[in-house]
Design an enzyme around this catalytic site. Structure first.
Site, PDB file in Angstrom:
ATOM      1  N   SER A 163     -11.272 121.109  45.874  1.00  0.00           N
ATOM      2  CA  SER A 163     -10.749 122.205  45.609  1.00  0.00           C
ATOM      3  C   SER A 163     -10.947 122.916  44.050  1.00  0.00           C
ATOM      4  O   SER A 163     -11.000 122.017  43.124  1.00  0.00           O
ATOM      5  CB  SER A 163      -9.141 122.335  45.785  1.00  0.00           C
ATOM      6  OG  SER A 163      -8.548 123.669  45.206  1.00  0.00           O
ATOM      7  N   TYR A 176      -0.847 118.726  44.551  1.00  0.00           N
ATOM      8  CA  TYR A 176      -1.839 119.109  45.188  1.00  0.00           C
ATOM      9  C   TYR A 176      -3.037 118.769  44.185  1.00  0.00           C
ATOM     10  O   TYR A 176      -4.256 118.236  44.645  1.00  0.00           O
ATOM     11  CB  TYR A 176      -1.845 120.228  46.088  1.00  0.00           C
ATOM     12  CG  TYR A 176      -2.876 120.805  46.775  1.00  0.00           C
ATOM     13  CD1 TYR A 176      -3.452 120.423  47.776  1.00  0.00           C
ATOM     14  CD2 TYR A 176      -3.722 121.752  46.062  1.00  0.00           C
ATOM     15  CE1 TYR A 176      -4.262 120.825  48.430  1.00  0.00           C
ATOM     16  CE2 TYR A 176      -4.672 122.338  46.731  1.00  0.00           C
ATOM     17  CZ  TYR A 176      -5.101 121.906  47.781  1.00  0.00           C
ATOM     18  OH  TYR A 176      -6.382 122.526  48.509  1.00  0.00           O
ATOM     19  N   LYS A 180      -6.462 116.721  44.315  1.00  0.00           N
ATOM     20  CA  LYS A 180      -8.084 117.227  44.515  1.00  0.00           C
ATOM     21  C   LYS A 180      -8.947 116.889  43.206  1.00  0.00           C
ATOM     22  O   LYS A 180     -10.080 116.617  43.478  1.00  0.00           O
ATOM     23  CB  LYS A 180      -7.854 118.794  44.650  1.00  0.00           C
ATOM     24  CG  LYS A 180      -7.213 119.308  46.030  1.00  0.00           C
ATOM     25  CD  LYS A 180      -8.326 118.468  47.067  1.00  0.00           C
ATOM     26  CE  LYS A 180      -7.643 119.258  48.342  1.00  0.00           C
ATOM     27  NZ  LYS A 180      -8.241 118.756  49.573  1.00  0.00           N
TER      28      LYS A 180
HETATM   29  P1  NAP Z   1      -6.570 125.148  57.865  1.00  0.00           P
HETATM   30  O1  NAP Z   1      -7.628 126.365  58.173  1.00  0.00           O
HETATM   31  O2  NAP Z   1      -5.008 125.368  57.714  1.00  0.00           O
HETATM   32  O3  NAP Z   1      -6.882 124.044  58.595  1.00  0.00           O
HETATM   33  C1  NAP Z   1      -6.410 122.658  58.417  1.00  0.00           C
HETATM   34  C2  NAP Z   1      -6.766 121.901  59.497  1.00  0.00           C
HETATM   35  O4  NAP Z   1      -6.361 120.624  59.344  1.00  0.00           O
HETATM   36  C3  NAP Z   1      -6.307 122.116  61.057  1.00  0.00           C
HETATM   37  O5  NAP Z   1      -7.286 121.913  61.821  1.00  0.00           O
HETATM   38  C4  NAP Z   1      -5.216 121.271  61.446  1.00  0.00           C
HETATM   39  O6  NAP Z   1      -5.027 120.954  62.475  1.00  0.00           O
HETATM   40  C5  NAP Z   1      -5.816 119.939  60.390  1.00  0.00           C
HETATM   41  N1  NAP Z   1      -4.847 119.111  59.886  1.00  0.00           N
HETATM   42  C6  NAP Z   1      -3.720 119.157  59.128  1.00  0.00           C
HETATM   43  N2  NAP Z   1      -3.182 118.011  58.814  1.00  0.00           N
HETATM   44  C7  NAP Z   1      -3.942 116.997  59.380  1.00  0.00           C
HETATM   45  C8  NAP Z   1      -3.689 115.745  59.303  1.00  0.00           C
HETATM   46  N3  NAP Z   1      -2.982 115.083  58.529  1.00  0.00           N
HETATM   47  N4  NAP Z   1      -4.791 114.950  60.066  1.00  0.00           N
HETATM   48  C9  NAP Z   1      -5.993 115.614  60.374  1.00  0.00           C
HETATM   49  N5  NAP Z   1      -5.951 116.851  60.679  1.00  0.00           N
HETATM   50  C10 NAP Z   1      -4.999 117.470  59.847  1.00  0.00           C
HETATM   51  O7  NAP Z   1      -6.942 124.466  56.329  1.00  0.00           O
HETATM   52  P2  NAP Z   1      -8.173 124.636  55.427  1.00  0.00           P
HETATM   53  O8  NAP Z   1      -7.735 125.958  54.350  1.00  0.00           O
HETATM   54  O9  NAP Z   1      -9.491 124.941  56.055  1.00  0.00           O
HETATM   55  O10 NAP Z   1      -8.183 123.394  54.731  1.00  0.00           O
HETATM   56  C11 NAP Z   1      -9.096 122.270  54.754  1.00  0.00           C
HETATM   57  C12 NAP Z   1      -9.450 121.695  53.445  1.00  0.00           C
HETATM   58  O11 NAP Z   1     -10.041 122.755  52.379  1.00  0.00           O
HETATM   59  C13 NAP Z   1      -8.158 121.159  52.769  1.00  0.00           C
HETATM   60  O12 NAP Z   1      -8.747 119.937  52.332  1.00  0.00           O
HETATM   61  C14 NAP Z   1      -7.905 121.956  51.697  1.00  0.00           C
HETATM   62  O13 NAP Z   1      -7.206 121.164  50.728  1.00  0.00           O
HETATM   63  C15 NAP Z   1      -9.429 122.416  51.243  1.00  0.00           C
HETATM   64  N6  NAP Z   1      -9.221 123.814  50.508  1.00  0.00           N
HETATM   65  C16 NAP Z   1      -8.768 124.936  51.062  1.00  0.00           C
HETATM   66  C17 NAP Z   1      -8.890 125.974  50.293  1.00  0.00           C
HETATM   67  C18 NAP Z   1      -8.495 127.440  51.054  1.00  0.00           C
HETATM   68  O14 NAP Z   1      -8.229 128.390  50.256  1.00  0.00           O
HETATM   69  N7  NAP Z   1      -8.359 127.559  52.204  1.00  0.00           N
HETATM   70  C19 NAP Z   1      -9.146 126.009  49.069  1.00  0.00           C
HETATM   71  C20 NAP Z   1      -9.755 124.858  48.566  1.00  0.00           C
HETATM   72  C21 NAP Z   1      -9.618 123.687  49.220  1.00  0.00           C
HETATM   73  P3  NAP Z   1      -3.847 120.185  63.180  1.00  0.00           P
HETATM   74  O15 NAP Z   1      -2.335 121.095  63.076  1.00  0.00           O
HETATM   75  O16 NAP Z   1      -3.985 120.178  64.700  1.00  0.00           O
HETATM   76  O17 NAP Z   1      -3.511 119.066  62.790  1.00  0.00           O
END
Ligand code: NAP
Length: 272
Positions: A163, A176, A180
């Protein structure tokens, strides 16, 4: 000189350099936490370019929905539940992939949690254990599980989803952000160790991307107004804009890149 450059661009238009439907033909890609958001976009990007993708998350209903969506796009897909924080789930995911797809070439380690918002000094041991075990330890243990299978295929690719917060901590998200930053370190540590096995290890550090996970940020107009001042591209990112970076890192187009994390943040400052 310029005439030569122009001629070269004419014979090699950018479109021809783009990845094709066969970029990952015959490759098997395991993407964790891939039923929504960035993980789903990564699965889509790899699948559209020919990979057989294995999607997973904690809830069966979400897995079923993601599998149906990808199948509708003619992507070869296998799905299963996997909470990356559980050893038996991680092992089940790898075994199912071997049984149904015959091997593993790509791991996108994408799962993360953030159960805490506030001053870091108010966070507890329980919170730290949860964040570090899912975001860092499980990411490493997934890599450890798949590496022997990549070696059997003669190589592979690992991408950790970090991140922008790993470079530039965001207020309220201290533990968090530390997790990262640890992924930036894990990427640097594993790259030289796995290079002799022809496995490249890279990362992507997204900025604020429009997903459920970050909705408290991008749905908040005041936050976005303030945040945008620090962006060159003055909007939140889309999941596809991260999926394409992941797919690039896993492709032969990135064959000389390892140990790096690509920041895709719309220009937010990214110096550790
Ligand atoms: P998201 O849209 O909320 O999706 C999260 C996904 O993770 C869902 O499919 C959820 O499904 C699954 N999940 C949650 N906990 C889990 C676990 N313990 N084991 C396996 N699956 C799990 O999230 P996202 O924003 O795409 O985030 C994905 C990654 O991107 C993360 O590493 C996050 O830190 C990183 N990131 C995101 C952003 C942002 O702005 N969105 C920015 C920087 C980094 P279930 O509920 O069915 O488990």
């Amino acid at each position: 000189m310029w005439r030569r450059v122009v001629r070269c661009l004419q014979t090699n238009p950018v479109g021809q350099m783009r990845m094709s439907q066969s970029t990952f033909a015959g490759k098997v890609a395991v993407v964790t936490a891939s039923t929504d958001g960035i993980g789903l976009a990564a699965a889509q990007a790899l699948g559209q370019r020919g990979a057989h993708v294995v999607v997973s998350s904690r809830k069966q209903a979400n897995v079923d929905k993601a599998v149906a969506l990808l199948q509708n796009q003619n992507i070869r897909v296998t799905g299963t539940t996997c909470n990356v924080g559980k050893e038996e789930d991680r092992e089940k995911l790898v075994q199912l992939t071997l049984d149904q797809c015959g091997g593993i070439d790509i791991l996108v380690s994408n799962a993360a949690v953030n159960p805490f918002f506030g001053n870091t000094m108010d966070s507890t041991e329980e919170i730290w254990n949860k964040i570090l075990s899912v975001n860092v330890t499980a990411a490493f243990l997934m890599a450890k599980l798949v590496v022997p299978h990549m070696e059997k295929r003669g190589g592979g690719n690992i991408v950790f989803v970090s991140s922008i917060g790993g470079y530039q901590p965001m207020q309220g998200l201290g533990p968090y952000c530390v997790s990262k930053s640890a992924l930036l370190g894990l990427t640097k540590v594993l790259a030289p160790e796995l290079a002799p096995s022809n496995i490249r290890v890279n990362g992507v550090a997204p900025g604020v991307i429009r997903t459920r996970f970050s909705s408290a940020l991008w749905e908040n107009e005041d936050f976005m107004d303030e945040f945008s001042k620090q962006l060159s591209i003055k909007r939140a990112g889309e999941t596809e804009e991260i999926g394409s970076v992941i797919s690039f890192l896993c492709s032969e187009e990135a064959s000389y890149i390892t140990g790096e994390t690509i920041v895709a943040s719309g220009g937010f400052s990214s110096r550790l």
